[in-house]
Structures are given as structure tokens and as C-alpha cells.
Design a protein around this motif. Structure first.
Motif, PDB file in Angstrom:
ATOM      1  N   GLU A  62     -15.753   7.225   7.383  1.00 51.41           N
ATOM      2  CA  GLU A  62     -14.783   6.636   8.319  1.00 51.41           C
ATOM      3  C   GLU A  62     -14.466   7.656   9.403  1.00 51.41           C
ATOM      4  N   THR A 108     -12.345  -0.645  12.797  1.00 52.78           N
ATOM      5  CA  THR A 108     -11.150  -1.462  12.567  1.00 52.78           C
ATOM      6  C   THR A 108      -9.962  -0.556  12.275  1.00 52.78           C
ATOM      7  N   SER A 109      -8.825  -0.919  12.847  1.00 48.95           N
ATOM      8  CA  SER A 109      -7.604  -0.146  12.641  1.00 48.95           C
ATOM      9  C   SER A 109      -6.398  -0.989  13.036  1.00 48.95           C
ATOM     10  N   THR A 110      -5.280  -0.731  12.351  1.00 46.41           N
ATOM     11  CA  THR A 110      -4.010  -1.307  12.798  1.00 46.41           C
ATOM     12  C   THR A 110      -3.780  -0.930  14.260  1.00 46.41           C
ATOM     13  N   GLY A 137      -8.620  -0.171   4.518  1.00 45.69           N
ATOM     14  CA  GLY A 137      -7.788  -0.555   5.657  1.00 45.69           C
ATOM     15  C   GLY A 137      -7.351  -2.015   5.573  1.00 45.69           C
ATOM     16  N   ILE A 138      -6.159  -2.282   6.073  1.00 47.80           N
ATOM     17  CA  ILE A 138      -5.672  -3.670   6.084  1.00 47.80           C
ATOM     18  C   ILE A 138      -6.455  -4.461   7.145  1.00 47.80           C
ATOM     19  N   THR A 139      -6.845  -3.809   8.233  1.00 47.49           N
ATOM     20  CA  THR A 139      -7.649  -4.494   9.255  1.00 47.49           C
ATOM     21  C   THR A 139      -9.048  -4.776   8.693  1.00 47.49           C
ATOM     22  N   TRP A 182      -5.552  15.496   7.468  1.00 43.75           N
ATOM     23  CA  TRP A 182      -6.354  15.057   8.622  1.00 43.75           C
ATOM     24  C   TRP A 182      -7.200  16.179   9.226  1.00 43.75           C
ATOM     25  N   GLY A 242      -8.559   7.518  11.787  1.00 39.49           N
ATOM     26  CA  GLY A 242      -7.692   6.351  11.919  1.00 39.49           C
ATOM     27  C   GLY A 242      -8.418   5.023  11.915  1.00 39.49           C
ATOM     28  N   PHE A 243      -9.685   4.999  11.520  1.00 44.16           N
ATOM     29  CA  PHE A 243     -10.384   3.700  11.510  1.00 44.16           C
ATOM     30  C   PHE A 243     -11.478   3.623  10.457  1.00 44.16           C
ATOM     31  N   ASN A 244     -11.750   2.387  10.011  1.00 43.72           N
ATOM     32  CA  ASN A 244     -12.913   2.063   9.189  1.00 43.72           C
ATOM     33  C   ASN A 244     -14.038   1.628  10.124  1.00 43.72           C
ATOM     34  N   ARG A 300     -16.223  14.351   5.230  1.00 47.04           N
ATOM     35  CA  ARG A 300     -14.923  13.746   4.874  1.00 47.04           C
ATOM     36  C   ARG A 300     -14.462  14.316   3.527  1.00 47.04           C
ATOM     37  N   LYS A 338      -2.674   6.562   1.527  1.00 49.37           N
ATOM     38  CA  LYS A 338      -2.688   6.919   2.952  1.00 49.37           C
ATOM     39  C   LYS A 338      -1.976   8.262   3.131  1.00 49.37           C
ATOM     40  N   LEU A 360     -10.241   4.847   3.311  1.00 47.07           N
ATOM     41  CA  LEU A 360      -8.996   4.101   3.140  1.00 47.07           C
ATOM     42  C   LEU A 360      -9.336   2.607   3.152  1.00 47.07           C
ATOM     43  N   ARG A 415       0.842  -1.206   0.000  1.00 48.32           N
ATOM     44  CA  ARG A 415       0.000   0.000   0.000  1.00 48.32           C
ATOM     45  C   ARG A 415       0.874   1.251   0.000  1.00 48.32           C
TER      46      ARG A 415
HETATM   47  N1  PLP Z   1      -9.041   5.115   7.779  1.00 44.01           N
HETATM   48  C1  PLP Z   1      -8.094   6.045   8.009  1.00 44.01           C
HETATM   49  C2  PLP Z   1      -8.359   7.461   7.609  1.00 44.01           C
HETATM   50  C3  PLP Z   1      -6.876   5.690   8.617  1.00 44.01           C
HETATM   51  O1  PLP Z   1      -5.932   6.615   8.827  1.00 44.01           O
HETATM   52  C4  PLP Z   1      -6.678   4.344   9.004  1.00 44.01           C
HETATM   53  C5  PLP Z   1      -5.429   3.917   9.658  1.00 44.01           C
HETATM   54  O2  PLP Z   1      -4.615   4.700  10.079  1.00 44.01           O
HETATM   55  C6  PLP Z   1      -7.695   3.411   8.765  1.00 44.01           C
HETATM   56  C7  PLP Z   1      -8.851   3.828   8.126  1.00 44.01           C
HETATM   57  C8  PLP Z   1      -7.509   1.945   9.136  1.00 44.01           C
HETATM   58  O3  PLP Z   1      -6.602   1.337   8.258  1.00 44.01           O
HETATM   59  P1  PLP Z   1      -5.703   0.074   8.718  1.00 44.01           P
HETATM   60  O4  PLP Z   1      -6.650  -0.995   9.104  1.00 44.01           O
HETATM   61  O5  PLP Z   1      -4.896  -0.252   7.509  1.00 44.01           O
HETATM   62  O6  PLP Z   1      -4.880   0.549   9.857  1.00 44.01           O
END
Ligand code: PLP
Length: 312
Positions: A201, A261-263, A225-227, A172, A204-206, A157, A168, A223, A68
Motif C-alpha cells: 500500500e 482508494t482512501s477516505t 481500508g473502508i474505501t 509512518w 494513506g491509500f490501498n 512496508r 490504524k 490496512l 475499526r
Molecule cells: N492504508 C493506509 C496505511 C492508510 O493510512 C489509509 C487511510 O488513511 C488507507 C490505507 C485507506 O483506508 P480508508 O479507505 O479506510 O481511508
């Protein structure tokens, strides 16, 4: 994750993080890592980054995060004089030197600076930085256990037509002002809508909503997200229905369960929206099941890459 493990993860939230950064060919304490005030990454948010985590001494889905990141670098037309293997290696070293068994690891590429402070982005020398600090989460220990209190806010957003959310980025201000909007309403974090009024979103999370055992997560303007992807893959493996589609605020309020969900935190329960309970107001059964499977997948050799620490 056990409660004691969780508690350990979230202890000492206010301490300046101890960690290791890589900058200009050197590994240094993270407190000494700096960028120039003339870097376009600072002046114009002209940068891309990715965040991967280390759990119990192993990276989770490192190559997916590097993919990514490299896609973002290419989209921004930046040049990185580092191969995938070199990036992987530098991140490994940051974590190993930091000694952290649970780490939050960031790789960053900024547009950088030009000798003449040229306004032409092509004149800048792009810059790579990385760091590893203790693992951090969108939610603290209490919030993880009883669920986050989320507010739907007025800030819209940034539209995907303006800034591609799959890249990414550090744009912000909508997310930060969303947080203030949420605090004003008594919430702990914010959920932003898109320009069409659908749920997008948060900072930092979905987001996912559960209706009669089936999951829905917004498909556009977020985004990937990988999570989020991991949850979708868990659902596919477990035979749980999960789709990406449009999610209205009204539907979200009617959901049986909601989670983020978030890393930074994994699968994070949400138990109130605008002060109203989600479902029965307790952390949902499916949310807990997905949380357990998410952490168990950290042992899966498909996703796990162990770090070799100096003392090993
Ligand atoms: N959405 C946004 C705006 C983010 O910044 C993040 C992670 O920092 C996410 C979603 C979640 O993405 P991931 O699961 O890859 O951490």
C-alpha cells in the motif's frame, strides 16, 4: 462528483485548516488542540486513530470507522471512558461547530501520560481527542483529473508480524521515507512492497489493479481500508469480479487500469507507474465508473448519517 464540486473541494490547499477539536471535555479551535510532549502517543507512536469523512453535510460509514477505531483501542489494551454513542455524538459536534459541509474527521486514542513518567504502559491514562477540518485528499485537483504518478520504492512496508496493519496507526516512517524515494524518482506518491516483494500500500491509500475487467487488491500487510471495502461491495453489487490476493510489481505494471482508494479522496486514478503509462495512460473507464458509484453511495441511507448544523 462534478468538476466544479471537485475544484471546490481542493481549493486553497496551503491554508492552515480551520476546524474544531474536542479535547479534555471541551470543543476548541483545532489550532489550539495539543498533546503533552510526555504523551506516549507522541514519544512512541503509541496510539490508534481513525479518519472518517463528511460529504455534503453527512458522514459516510461512520459506524464502520468507529468499529475499526474501537477494535484498535481494544487491541492496544487501552481504556476509553466513552461509549460508541458518545464518540458518534462528539464527532457530530466537531463537524457541526466547524460548519464544514465537506470535512475530514479524526478520532484518536493515545496511551497518554503517567504522573511518574513510568515506563510501564499500564500506568498511563489513555487520552481521547477528535477534530474536524476541511476535507482533504491524497491527490489534488489536477492529479484527480489526470491520474496520480506513482513510484514503486525500495522502502519495505513494516511487516504485519511487527505492527498489525489492521490497527490504524501512526507508524509512518516507512511511508514517509517511501514518499521521499518517490520524489527522488520523479513520482508524486509511493507504493511500497512487502518483505516478500509483493505490492502492499502507499501513504494513506490501498491499491487496486484491473486486468480484463477483473480487480485485484493486495490481501496481506495492508490496512483493510473502508474505501477498499466499499469498492469491493460496489463490485459485488455490479457483478464485477474483485478479489484480494497477491499482486506482484510486474503484474501491476501490466494492468489495464490502476487506482488507489482512501477516505481522503475516494477512488483515485493512477496513470503512471515509475514514469510508464498504465494501460493507455488515461484514467480508466472502470475507475471512472467505480468513482461515480462510490460518490453516489454517499446518498445511500445504509451509509449516510446527516449532521445537524447550528444554523439548520
Ligand atoms: N492504508 C493506509 C496505511 C492508510 O493510512 C489509509 C487511510 O488513511 C488507507 C490505507 C485507506 O483506508 P480508508 O479507505 O479506510 O481511508
Amino acid at each position: 462528483m462534478q468538476a466544479s464540486q471537485l475544484q471546490n473541494t481542493y481549493k486553497d490547499p496551503h491554508r492552515y485548516p480551520h476546524g474544531v477539536a474536542f479535547q479534555d471535555g471541551q470543543f476548541i479551535p483545532v489550532s489550539e488542540a495539543k498533546i503533552s510532549v510526555l504523551d506516549y502517543g507522541f514519544l512512541h507512536s503509541d496510539a490508534t486513530y481513525d479518519t472518517v469523512h463528511v460529504r455534503d453535510g453527512a458522514f459516510f460509514r461512520l459506524d464502520d470507522h468507529i468499529d475499526r477505531f474501537l477494535a484498535g483501542v481494544a487491541r492496544l489494551r487501552m481504556q476509553l471512558p466513552l461509549s460508541r454513542a458518545e464518540i458518534r455524538n462528539l464527532l457530530h459536534h466537531c463537524v457541526a461547530l466547524s460548519g464544514h459541509r465537506h470535512a475530514y474527521v479524526e478520532m484518536i486514542c493515545t496511551r497518554g501520560t503517567s504522573d511518574t513518567f513510568s515506563r510501564d504502559p499500564r500506568d498511563a491514562r489513555n487520552r481521547f481527542l477528535a477534530f474536524a477540518v476541511p476535507y482533504g485528499s491524497v491527490a489534488n485537483y489536477d492529479q484527480m483529473r489526470r491520474g496520480l504518478h506513482v513510484s514503486l520504492v525500495d522502502t519495505v512496508r513494516i511487516p504485519p508480524e511487527s505492527v498489525d496493519p489492521s490497527l490504524k496507526n501512526y507508524h509512518w516512517l516507512d511511508l514517509i521515507m517511501g514518499l521521499y524515494g518517490a520524489y527522488d524518482r520523479g513520482g508524486e506518491t509511493a507504493l511500497l512492497l512487502d518483505a516478500q516483494g509483493s505490492v502492499s500500500e502507499g501513504p494513506g491509500f490501498n491499491i487496486f489493479a484491473v486486468f480484463n475487467g477483473a480487480l485485484v487488491t493486495p490481501d496481506k500487510g495492508v490496512l483493510p481500508g473502508i474505501t477498499r471495502r466499499t469498492v469491493m461491495e460496489i463490485c459485488a453489487a455490479e457483478g464485477i469480479s474483485c478479489s484480494a490476493g497477491s499482486l506482484s510489481p510486474d503484474a501491476l505494471r501490466q494492468a489495464d487500469e490502476v487506482f488507489a482508494t482512501s477516505t481522503a479522496g475516494g477512488v483515485i486514478p493512477v496513470t503512471t507507474i515509475d514514469g510508464h503509462p498504465v494501460g493507455n495512460g488515461r484514467v480508466g473507464e472502470l475507475t471512472m465508473k467505480l468513482q461515480d458509484i462510490y460518490w453516489s453511495w454517499h446518498q445511500d441511507p445504509r451509509f449516510k448519517m446527516s449532521v445537524t448544523y447550528p444554523e439548520d
